[in-house]
Design a protein around this motif. Structure first.
Motif, PDB file in Angstrom:
ATOM      1  N   ARG A  43       0.821  -1.206   0.000  1.00 11.30           N
ATOM      2  CA  ARG A  43       0.000   0.000   0.000  1.00 11.30           C
ATOM      3  C   ARG A  43       0.855   1.256   0.000  1.00 11.30           C
ATOM      4  NH1 ARG A  43      -3.788  -3.160   3.242  1.00 11.30           N
ATOM      5  NH2 ARG A  43      -2.678  -2.564   5.153  1.00 11.30           N
ATOM      6  N   GLN A  44       1.957   1.250   0.756  1.00 13.63           N
ATOM      7  CA  GLN A  44       2.824   2.414   0.792  1.00 13.63           C
ATOM      8  C   GLN A  44       3.461   2.665  -0.580  1.00 13.63           C
ATOM      9  OE1 GLN A  44       3.276   4.629   3.400  1.00 13.63           O
ATOM     10  NE2 GLN A  44       4.219   5.758   1.739  1.00 13.63           N
ATOM     11  N   ILE A  45       3.930   1.602  -1.216  1.00 11.64           N
ATOM     12  CA  ILE A  45       4.531   1.748  -2.548  1.00 11.64           C
ATOM     13  C   ILE A  45       3.479   2.215  -3.548  1.00 11.64           C
ATOM     14  CG2 ILE A  45       5.492   0.430  -4.486  1.00 11.64           C
ATOM     15  CD1 ILE A  45       7.081  -1.177  -2.386  1.00 11.64           C
ATOM     16  N   VAL A  98     -14.563   8.070  11.955  1.00  9.08           N
ATOM     17  CA  VAL A  98     -13.413   8.970  11.888  1.00  9.08           C
ATOM     18  C   VAL A  98     -12.171   8.266  12.411  1.00  9.08           C
ATOM     19  CG1 VAL A  98     -12.442  11.180  12.639  1.00  9.08           C
ATOM     20  CG2 VAL A  98     -14.901  10.988  12.192  1.00  9.08           C
ATOM     21  N   GLN A  99     -11.109   8.333  11.639  1.00  6.20           N
ATOM     22  CA  GLN A  99      -9.793   7.828  12.037  1.00  6.20           C
ATOM     23  C   GLN A  99      -8.929   9.039  12.381  1.00  6.20           C
ATOM     24  OE1 GLN A  99      -7.856   5.345   9.088  1.00  6.20           O
ATOM     25  NE2 GLN A  99      -5.821   5.916   9.826  1.00  6.20           N
ATOM     26  N   ARG A 115      -0.202   9.797   4.072  1.00  2.31           N
ATOM     27  CA  ARG A 115      -0.009   8.653   3.166  1.00  2.31           C
ATOM     28  C   ARG A 115      -0.688   7.399   3.696  1.00  2.31           C
ATOM     29  NH1 ARG A 115       6.376   9.390   1.414  1.00  2.31           N
ATOM     30  NH2 ARG A 115       5.975  10.772  -0.382  1.00  2.31           N
ATOM     31  N   SER A 116      -0.599   7.204   5.001  1.00  2.00           N
ATOM     32  CA  SER A 116      -1.235   6.038   5.602  1.00  2.00           C
ATOM     33  C   SER A 116      -2.751   6.094   5.424  1.00  2.00           C
ATOM     34  CB  SER A 116      -0.875   5.960   7.087  1.00  2.00           C
ATOM     35  OG  SER A 116      -1.542   4.885   7.709  1.00  2.00           O
ATOM     36  N   MET A 117      -3.319   7.275   5.594  1.00  2.00           N
ATOM     37  CA  MET A 117      -4.770   7.402   5.433  1.00  2.00           C
ATOM     38  C   MET A 117      -5.196   7.175   3.985  1.00  2.00           C
ATOM     39  SD  MET A 117      -5.781  10.491   8.010  1.00  2.00           S
ATOM     40  CE  MET A 117      -5.910  10.142   9.776  1.00  2.00           C
ATOM     41  N   THR A 136       7.707  25.567   1.453  1.00  2.00           N
ATOM     42  CA  THR A 136       8.386  24.379   0.919  1.00  2.00           C
ATOM     43  C   THR A 136       8.368  23.220   1.919  1.00  2.00           C
ATOM     44  OG1 THR A 136      10.569  25.106   1.716  1.00  2.00           O
ATOM     45  CG2 THR A 136       9.905  25.828  -0.485  1.00  2.00           C
ATOM     46  N   VAL A 137       8.235  23.538   3.208  1.00  2.00           N
ATOM     47  CA  VAL A 137       8.168  22.487   4.222  1.00  2.00           C
ATOM     48  C   VAL A 137       6.922  21.634   4.008  1.00  2.00           C
ATOM     49  CG1 VAL A 137       7.967  22.041   6.705  1.00  2.00           C
ATOM     50  CG2 VAL A 137       9.485  23.848   5.879  1.00  2.00           C
ATOM     51  N   GLU A 138       5.843  22.276   3.535  1.00  2.00           N
ATOM     52  CA  GLU A 138       4.571  21.583   3.360  1.00  2.00           C
ATOM     53  C   GLU A 138       4.385  21.005   1.960  1.00  2.00           C
ATOM     54  OE1 GLU A 138       1.777  24.667   4.389  1.00  2.00           O
ATOM     55  OE2 GLU A 138       1.459  23.754   6.336  1.00  2.00           O
ATOM     56  N   LEU A 139       5.350  21.222   1.084  1.00  3.44           N
ATOM     57  CA  LEU A 139       5.170  20.844  -0.316  1.00  3.44           C
ATOM     58  C   LEU A 139       4.889  19.349  -0.507  1.00  3.44           C
ATOM     59  CD1 LEU A 139       5.020  22.437  -2.904  1.00  3.44           C
ATOM     60  CD2 LEU A 139       7.442  21.968  -3.298  1.00  3.44           C
ATOM     61  N   PRO A 140       5.608  18.445   0.147  1.00  5.68           N
ATOM     62  CA  PRO A 140       5.293  17.015  -0.039  1.00  5.68           C
ATOM     63  C   PRO A 140       3.858  16.679   0.374  1.00  5.68           C
ATOM     64  CG  PRO A 140       7.464  17.268   0.948  1.00  5.68           C
ATOM     65  CD  PRO A 140       6.817  18.622   0.985  1.00  5.68           C
ATOM     66  N   ALA A 141       3.395  17.234   1.492  1.00  2.00           N
ATOM     67  CA  ALA A 141       2.011  16.979   1.926  1.00  2.00           C
ATOM     68  C   ALA A 141       1.027  17.565   0.926  1.00  2.00           C
ATOM     69  CB  ALA A 141       1.780  17.565   3.313  1.00  2.00           C
ATOM     70  N   ARG A 142       1.348  18.737   0.397  1.00  2.00           N
ATOM     71  CA  ARG A 142       0.465  19.351  -0.593  1.00  2.00           C
ATOM     72  C   ARG A 142       0.338  18.456  -1.825  1.00  2.00           C
ATOM     73  NH1 ARG A 142      -0.218  25.531  -2.622  1.00  2.00           N
ATOM     74  NH2 ARG A 142      -1.444  25.079  -4.475  1.00  2.00           N
ATOM     75  N   HIS A 143       1.453  17.936  -2.305  1.00  2.00           N
ATOM     76  CA  HIS A 143       1.409  17.060  -3.477  1.00  2.00           C
ATOM     77  C   HIS A 143       0.587  15.806  -3.190  1.00  2.00           C
ATOM     78  CE1 HIS A 143       5.344  18.944  -5.232  1.00  2.00           C
ATOM     79  NE2 HIS A 143       4.271  19.684  -5.458  1.00  2.00           N
ATOM     80  N   GLU A 144       0.748  15.248  -1.993  1.00  4.52           N
ATOM     81  CA  GLU A 144       0.000  14.039  -1.638  1.00  4.52           C
ATOM     82  C   GLU A 144      -1.503  14.308  -1.624  1.00  4.52           C
ATOM     83  OE1 GLU A 144       0.545  10.244  -1.451  1.00  4.52           O
ATOM     84  OE2 GLU A 144       2.308  11.454  -0.970  1.00  4.52           O
TER      85      GLU A 144
END
Length: 343
Positions: A43-45, A98-99, A115-117, A136-144
């Motif tokens: 799932r992670q991959i 709700v998780q 990612r887990s959710m 830029t700190v939030e960029l990976p979360a934004r893309h996800e």
């Protein structure tokens, strides 16, 4: 050449995970027969390759996803527990579960929780709590979250500037200005600020409001000490100790959340400093316990339960062409923890 997200196939996920196509399929569908460790890895991959987004879209279309993911900084903080209460209320009325997870204000932990959710195929994700001044700190979360949204998932955030999704935004600048104007109006000029990390947008916005009020009163903000500590009760206790040791002439402490203010009151009580006759103290948020303290805490009220409810209501609506913004007013609540400057 890198394969685009739209072209990612189950065989690509299986190859990257080093498993058969059948095992990859069972892992992603939740079918028994695969060890939890292998299923989690697949799932992670799948999330990293973008395949999980396509699977998620099919799940939504079939109506099989009824879980809401809620990401908070610290579930033990009353600010977040009240927001969670609002999310849970709306979820219950919609027949959803709700998780909840928390991140400790760590952007890497936040990314992993998102990612887990997504991998667990939640139907919507709510992210609550301050973002970071550096986008830029939030960029990976934004893309996800963008990939999740593009695949049919729903997203809303509370108090975030840079994620480009539907948002519930409290008026932190206005609140910081209002509470500082109140303290100044009582005659205080030797003021100290207890703040969490100034890398957080919530702290930066509230501090900006404080500085606006100081400038309007003819004071130099650079001469007002800002004591950075953990955005918690223990951080408030630490901050109060530093104020007493390093700025002993201070007559008013402006804490940028109620948790820090409550910790500050506790430490002042231990130190034998009477509030408000010797030191006035203010908070921000108006958590449920603020009015039950002795003295009651002067603070800025944000309707946290309503903010959580609004965020989930936004996420459950059909997405708009542009991110929607709901501004939440901040209201000054005066109680007994503030008084005139000592004579």
């Amino acid at each position: 050449m890198k394969r685009s997200l739209a072209q990612t196939r189950l065989v690509d996920v299986a190859a990257a995970a080093g498993v058969s196509i059948a095992t990859a399929s069972r892992s992603l569908s939740g079918t028994p027969g695969v060890s939890p460790a292998v299923a989690d890895r697949v799932r992670q991959i799948a999330v990293e390759l973008g395949y999980v987004a396509n699977l998620h879209a099919r799940s939504l279309a079939s109506g099989s996803t009824a879980t809401i993911g809620l990401v908070v900084h610290e579930i033990g903080d009353p600010y977040f527990s009240e927001i969670a209460s609002g999310v849970l209320r709306v979820a219950a009325s919609e027949g959803r579960t709700v998780q909840i997870c928390h991140t400790g204000r760590d952007p890497d932990a936040e990314l992993q929780q998102i990612r887990s959710m997504v991998a667990n195929r939640v139907g919507a994700i709510i992210v609550a709590g301050s973002g970071f001044v550096d986008p830029t700190v939030e960029l990976p979360a934004r893309h996800e979250l963008e990939r999740f949204s593009e695949a049919g998932g729903r997203v809303a955030v509370i108090g975030r500037h840079h994620l480009g999704v539907d948002a519930v935004l409290p008026e932190n600048v206005e609140g910081g200005r209002a509470v500082t104007e109140h303290v100044l109006g009582l005659g205080h000029r030797r003021i100290a600020v207890l703040a969490g990390s100034t890398a957080l947008t919530t702290v930066a916005d509230r501090l900006s409001g404080v500085h606006e009020a100081l400038v309007e009163a003819g004071l130099d903000p650079s001469e007002v000490p800002v004591v950075e500590a953990a955005f918690t009760r223990e951080g408030g206790r630490e901050g109060a100790r530093r104020v007493l040791a390093e700025h002993p002439d201070t007559t008013a402490v402006v804490a940028l959340n109620d948790d820090m203010a409550i910790g500050c009151l506790s430490e002042l009580r231990v130190a034998g400093v009477p509030v408000p006759t010797r030191m006035s103290v203010t908070g921000f948020d108006d958590v449920a316990v603020a009015g039950d303290l002795s003295p009651g805490l002067t603070t800025v009220r944000l309707p946290m339960v309503d903010m959580g409810a609004r965020a989930l209501a936004l996420a459950l609506k059909e997405p708009g062409k542009r991110p929607r913004r709901q501004r939440i007013p901040a209201t000054l609540v005066v109680r007994d923890s503030t008084g005139p400057v000592p004579g």
